[in-house]
Structures are given as structure tokens and as C-alpha cells.
Design a protein around this motif. Structure first.
Motif, PDB file in Angstrom:
ATOM      1  N   ARG A  27     -33.433  18.925  71.497  1.00 11.62           N
ATOM      2  CA  ARG A  27     -32.735  18.516  70.265  1.00 11.62           C
ATOM      3  C   ARG A  27     -31.217  18.622  70.456  1.00 11.62           C
ATOM      4  O   ARG A  27     -30.468  17.756  70.026  1.00 11.62           O
ATOM      5  N   ILE A  28     -30.760  19.696  71.107  1.00 10.34           N
ATOM      6  CA  ILE A  28     -29.319  19.866  71.351  1.00 10.34           C
ATOM      7  C   ILE A  28     -28.800  18.709  72.196  1.00 10.34           C
ATOM      8  O   ILE A  28     -27.766  18.110  71.876  1.00 10.34           O
ATOM      9  N   LYS A  29     -29.516  18.364  73.242  1.00  6.88           N
ATOM     10  CA  LYS A  29     -29.085  17.268  74.122  1.00  6.88           C
ATOM     11  C   LYS A  29     -29.038  15.942  73.363  1.00  6.88           C
ATOM     12  O   LYS A  29     -28.093  15.165  73.513  1.00  6.88           O
ATOM     13  N   SER A  30     -30.046  15.693  72.559  1.00  9.18           N
ATOM     14  CA  SER A  30     -30.092  14.464  71.773  1.00  9.18           C
ATOM     15  C   SER A  30     -28.929  14.402  70.784  1.00  9.18           C
ATOM     16  O   SER A  30     -28.251  13.376  70.665  1.00  9.18           O
ATOM     17  N   ASP A  31     -28.690  15.511  70.087  1.00  6.41           N
ATOM     18  CA  ASP A  31     -27.578  15.561  69.127  1.00  6.41           C
ATOM     19  C   ASP A  31     -26.231  15.404  69.825  1.00  6.41           C
ATOM     20  O   ASP A  31     -25.336  14.724  69.318  1.00  6.41           O
ATOM     21  N   LEU A  32     -26.092  16.018  70.987  1.00  3.92           N
ATOM     22  CA  LEU A  32     -24.847  15.938  71.753  1.00  3.92           C
ATOM     23  C   LEU A  32     -24.589  14.490  72.191  1.00  3.92           C
ATOM     24  O   LEU A  32     -23.479  13.978  72.078  1.00  3.92           O
ATOM     25  N   GLU A  33     -25.627  13.849  72.657  1.00  4.41           N
ATOM     26  CA  GLU A  33     -25.512  12.473  73.137  1.00  4.41           C
ATOM     27  C   GLU A  33     -25.207  11.498  71.989  1.00  4.41           C
ATOM     28  O   GLU A  33     -24.490  10.519  72.176  1.00  4.41           O
ATOM     29  N   ASN A  34     -25.742  11.777  70.806  1.00  3.92           N
ATOM     30  CA  ASN A  34     -25.571  10.881  69.663  1.00  3.92           C
ATOM     31  C   ASN A  34     -24.431  11.285  68.729  1.00  3.92           C
ATOM     32  O   ASN A  34     -24.200  10.619  67.726  1.00  3.92           O
ATOM     33  N   PHE A  35     -23.732  12.352  69.047  1.00  2.00           N
ATOM     34  CA  PHE A  35     -22.609  12.818  68.228  1.00  2.00           C
ATOM     35  C   PHE A  35     -21.467  11.795  68.311  1.00  2.00           C
ATOM     36  O   PHE A  35     -21.197  11.264  69.385  1.00  2.00           O
ATOM     37  N   PRO A  36     -20.797  11.523  67.205  1.00  2.00           N
ATOM     38  CA  PRO A  36     -19.717  10.521  67.218  1.00  2.00           C
ATOM     39  C   PRO A  36     -18.417  11.063  67.818  1.00  2.00           C
ATOM     40  O   PRO A  36     -17.398  11.207  67.136  1.00  2.00           O
ATOM     41  N   TRP A  37     -18.423  11.373  69.111  1.00  2.00           N
ATOM     42  CA  TRP A  37     -17.262  11.980  69.763  1.00  2.00           C
ATOM     43  C   TRP A  37     -16.009  11.124  69.626  1.00  2.00           C
ATOM     44  O   TRP A  37     -14.949  11.604  69.248  1.00  2.00           O
ATOM     45  N   GLU A  38     -16.123   9.845  69.969  1.00  2.00           N
ATOM     46  CA  GLU A  38     -14.947   8.956  69.913  1.00  2.00           C
ATOM     47  C   GLU A  38     -14.392   8.876  68.494  1.00  2.00           C
ATOM     48  O   GLU A  38     -13.188   8.963  68.290  1.00  2.00           O
ATOM     49  N   GLU A  39     -15.278   8.699  67.534  1.00  2.91           N
ATOM     50  CA  GLU A  39     -14.865   8.621  66.127  1.00  2.91           C
ATOM     51  C   GLU A  39     -14.158   9.897  65.686  1.00  2.91           C
ATOM     52  O   GLU A  39     -13.122   9.849  65.022  1.00  2.91           O
ATOM     53  N   GLN A  40     -14.697  11.044  66.071  1.00  6.24           N
ATOM     54  CA  GLN A  40     -14.099  12.321  65.700  1.00  6.24           C
ATOM     55  C   GLN A  40     -12.720  12.492  66.328  1.00  6.24           C
ATOM     56  O   GLN A  40     -11.781  12.923  65.670  1.00  6.24           O
ATOM     57  N   ILE A  41     -12.581  12.139  67.592  1.00  7.28           N
ATOM     58  CA  ILE A  41     -11.295  12.259  68.275  1.00  7.28           C
ATOM     59  C   ILE A  41     -10.274  11.317  67.641  1.00  7.28           C
ATOM     60  O   ILE A  41      -9.114  11.685  67.443  1.00  7.28           O
ATOM     61  N   ASN A  42     -10.694  10.101  67.298  1.00  9.19           N
ATOM     62  CA  ASN A  42      -9.781   9.146  66.664  1.00  9.19           C
ATOM     63  C   ASN A  42      -9.332   9.610  65.286  1.00  9.19           C
ATOM     64  O   ASN A  42      -8.232   9.276  64.850  1.00  9.19           O
ATOM     65  N   LEU A  43     -10.160  10.365  64.586  1.00  6.50           N
ATOM     66  CA  LEU A  43      -9.795  10.898  63.267  1.00  6.50           C
ATOM     67  C   LEU A  43      -8.633  11.880  63.353  1.00  6.50           C
ATOM     68  O   LEU A  43      -7.877  12.034  62.392  1.00  6.50           O
ATOM     69  N   LYS A  44      -8.496  12.537  64.491  1.00  3.99           N
ATOM     70  CA  LYS A  44      -7.452  13.552  64.662  1.00  3.99           C
ATOM     71  C   LYS A  44      -6.074  12.988  64.332  1.00  3.99           C
ATOM     72  O   LYS A  44      -5.262  13.648  63.696  1.00  3.99           O
ATOM     73  N   ASP A  45      -5.831  11.757  64.729  1.00  3.21           N
ATOM     74  CA  ASP A  45      -4.530  11.139  64.486  1.00  3.21           C
ATOM     75  C   ASP A  45      -4.300  10.808  63.016  1.00  3.21           C
ATOM     76  O   ASP A  45      -3.170  10.673  62.585  1.00  3.21           O
ATOM     77  N   GLN A  46      -5.380  10.692  62.247  1.00  3.07           N
ATOM     78  CA  GLN A  46      -5.263  10.333  60.843  1.00  3.07           C
ATOM     79  C   GLN A  46      -5.147  11.547  59.919  1.00  3.07           C
ATOM     80  O   GLN A  46      -4.703  11.420  58.785  1.00  3.07           O
ATOM     81  N   LEU A  47      -5.535  12.705  60.406  1.00  4.61           N
ATOM     82  CA  LEU A  47      -5.527  13.903  59.577  1.00  4.61           C
ATOM     83  C   LEU A  47      -4.176  14.607  59.649  1.00  4.61           C
ATOM     84  O   LEU A  47      -3.516  14.590  60.688  1.00  4.61           O
ATOM     85  N   ILE A  48      -3.805  15.219  58.572  1.00  3.35           N
ATOM     86  CA  ILE A  48      -2.546  15.952  58.503  1.00  3.35           C
ATOM     87  C   ILE A  48      -2.823  17.430  58.730  1.00  3.35           C
ATOM     88  O   ILE A  48      -3.785  17.981  58.210  1.00  3.35           O
ATOM     89  N   GLY A  49      -1.969  18.092  59.500  1.00  4.45           N
ATOM     90  CA  GLY A  49      -2.113  19.526  59.729  1.00  4.45           C
ATOM     91  C   GLY A  49      -2.926  19.828  60.974  1.00  4.45           C
ATOM     92  O   GLY A  49      -3.330  18.956  61.728  1.00  4.45           O
ATOM     93  N   PHE A  50      -3.157  21.121  61.165  1.00  6.61           N
ATOM     94  CA  PHE A  50      -3.888  21.609  62.335  1.00  6.61           C
ATOM     95  C   PHE A  50      -5.384  21.440  62.123  1.00  6.61           C
ATOM     96  O   PHE A  50      -5.913  21.794  61.078  1.00  6.61           O
ATOM     97  N   HIS A  51      -6.061  20.916  63.122  1.00  4.37           N
ATOM     98  CA  HIS A  51      -7.513  20.743  63.038  1.00  4.37           C
ATOM     99  C   HIS A  51      -8.163  21.165  64.344  1.00  4.37           C
ATOM    100  O   HIS A  51      -7.644  20.916  65.423  1.00  4.37           O
ATOM    101  N   ILE A  52      -9.301  21.790  64.201  1.00  4.95           N
ATOM    102  CA  ILE A  52     -10.103  22.222  65.341  1.00  4.95           C
ATOM    103  C   ILE A  52     -10.789  20.989  65.931  1.00  4.95           C
ATOM    104  O   ILE A  52     -11.285  20.150  65.185  1.00  4.95           O
ATOM    105  N   PRO A  53     -10.838  20.850  67.250  1.00  2.18           N
ATOM    106  CA  PRO A  53     -11.544  19.699  67.828  1.00  2.18           C
ATOM    107  C   PRO A  53     -13.049  19.803  67.549  1.00  2.18           C
ATOM    108  O   PRO A  53     -13.570  20.896  67.335  1.00  2.18           O
ATOM    109  N   PRO A  54     -13.738  18.671  67.549  1.00  2.00           N
ATOM    110  CA  PRO A  54     -15.187  18.720  67.333  1.00  2.00           C
ATOM    111  C   PRO A  54     -15.844  19.552  68.434  1.00  2.00           C
ATOM    112  O   PRO A  54     -15.381  19.566  69.574  1.00  2.00           O
ATOM    113  N   ALA A  55     -16.905  20.259  68.052  1.00  2.00           N
ATOM    114  CA  ALA A  55     -17.548  21.152  69.014  1.00  2.00           C
ATOM    115  C   ALA A  55     -19.015  21.377  68.684  1.00  2.00           C
ATOM    116  O   ALA A  55     -19.432  21.245  67.537  1.00  2.00           O
TER     117      ALA A  55
END
Length: 143
Positions: A27-55
Motif C-alpha cells: 500500500r505504501i509503494k502504491s500510494d508513493l507511486e500515485n502521490f501527486p509529487w509534481e503537483e505538490q512541488i508546483n504548489l510551493k511557488d504559489q503558496l505564501i510563507g514557509f511550507h514543509i515539502p511533501p513527505a
């Protein structure tokens, strides 16, 4: 063998997680593979302030494995053993298939064995330095 999984999205506060409970390695592998990594990283530029990277935070007995730092299809991995005070090691630039191998080995390897695996990869600081050098070198070559 079940591992506790917590997911952290970029819009979350530093200690805020989606608690998924005890799950299988598959289940962890499946979730990791299907996690929206690119989308989450791209959101970083749109958010204001300090944010923890997806993990993904995995916990098994007194061990923790944190998978984060997605960049160009590669991940940073941090291993922490709570029974050994302040014992932590991290490695960088793991491909998805390598992360899958780490997930399989995470519950069974001793800290010293896991340390040897992570030590085969550069640390985050070493990786950032090499990216900086490559970037600066490429800029000098352009006309």
C-alpha cells in the motif's frame, strides 16, 4: 508486517499529517507511486510563507523513515532510530525503485545496515552543491 504511514502535503503545517494508520508495504509503494509529487512541488511557488515539502513518514517500532525532497524523479530519504539518541542519517537522489527497496528493508534492517545503504548516496548538502556547480558551469558555456 504493518507500518504506520503519515502523508504530509505542502500546504500542511510542520507537524500536520494525514494519518493513514497501519498499512502494508504494498500500500505504501502504491500510494508513493500515485502521490501527486509534481503537483505538490508546483504548489510551493504559489503558496505564501514557509511550507514543509511533501513527505511520506513511515514508522515501525522505534524506527522512522521519511521520504521527501522530490526533484527530477528522485527523493531524499532520512532514517531515524529513536532508541539511539539523536541517531539519524539521510541520503539523497534515490530513484523510485530504490525507495521501494528501502521500504522493503526498512522494518528488518538494523540501524548500522540501513546507514550503509544511505551512505552510498550523497547528502542533501552535497547534492545541492553539485546542482549549483552544474548550473553555474552551464551558464558560463552559453553564448
Amino acid at each position: 508486517m504493518k507500518i504506520i504511514l503519515r502523508k504530509q502535503y505542502i500546504s500542511y503545517e510542520p507537524n500536520e499529517y494525514e494519518f493513514c494508520g497501519e498499512v502494508t508495504k504494498e500500500r505504501i509503494k502504491s500510494d508513493l507511486e500515485n502521490f501527486p509529487w509534481e503537483e505538490q512541488i508546483n504548489l510551493k511557488d504559489q503558496l505564501i510563507g514557509f511550507h514543509i515539502p511533501p513527505a511520506f513518514n513511515l514508522e515501525y517500532k522505534n524506527k522512522e523513515l521519511t521520504i521527501t525532497g522530490y526533484h527530477n524523479g528522485q527523493f531524499s530519504v532520512r532514517y531515524n532510530h529513536r532508541a539511539i539518541l539523536l541517531w539519524q542519517i539521510e541520503g539523497n537522489m534515490f530513484r523510485m525503485d530504490e525507495v521501494f527497496d528501502l521500504i522493503d528493508q526498512f522494518p528488518i534492517l538494523r540501524p548500522s545496515q540501513f546507514k550503509k545503504i544511505l551512505a552510498t548516496k550523497p547528502t542533501i548538502e552535497e547534492s545541492l552543491l553539485s546542482i549549483l556547480v552544474i548550473t553555474l558551469t552551464n551558464k558560463k558555456k552559453k553564448p
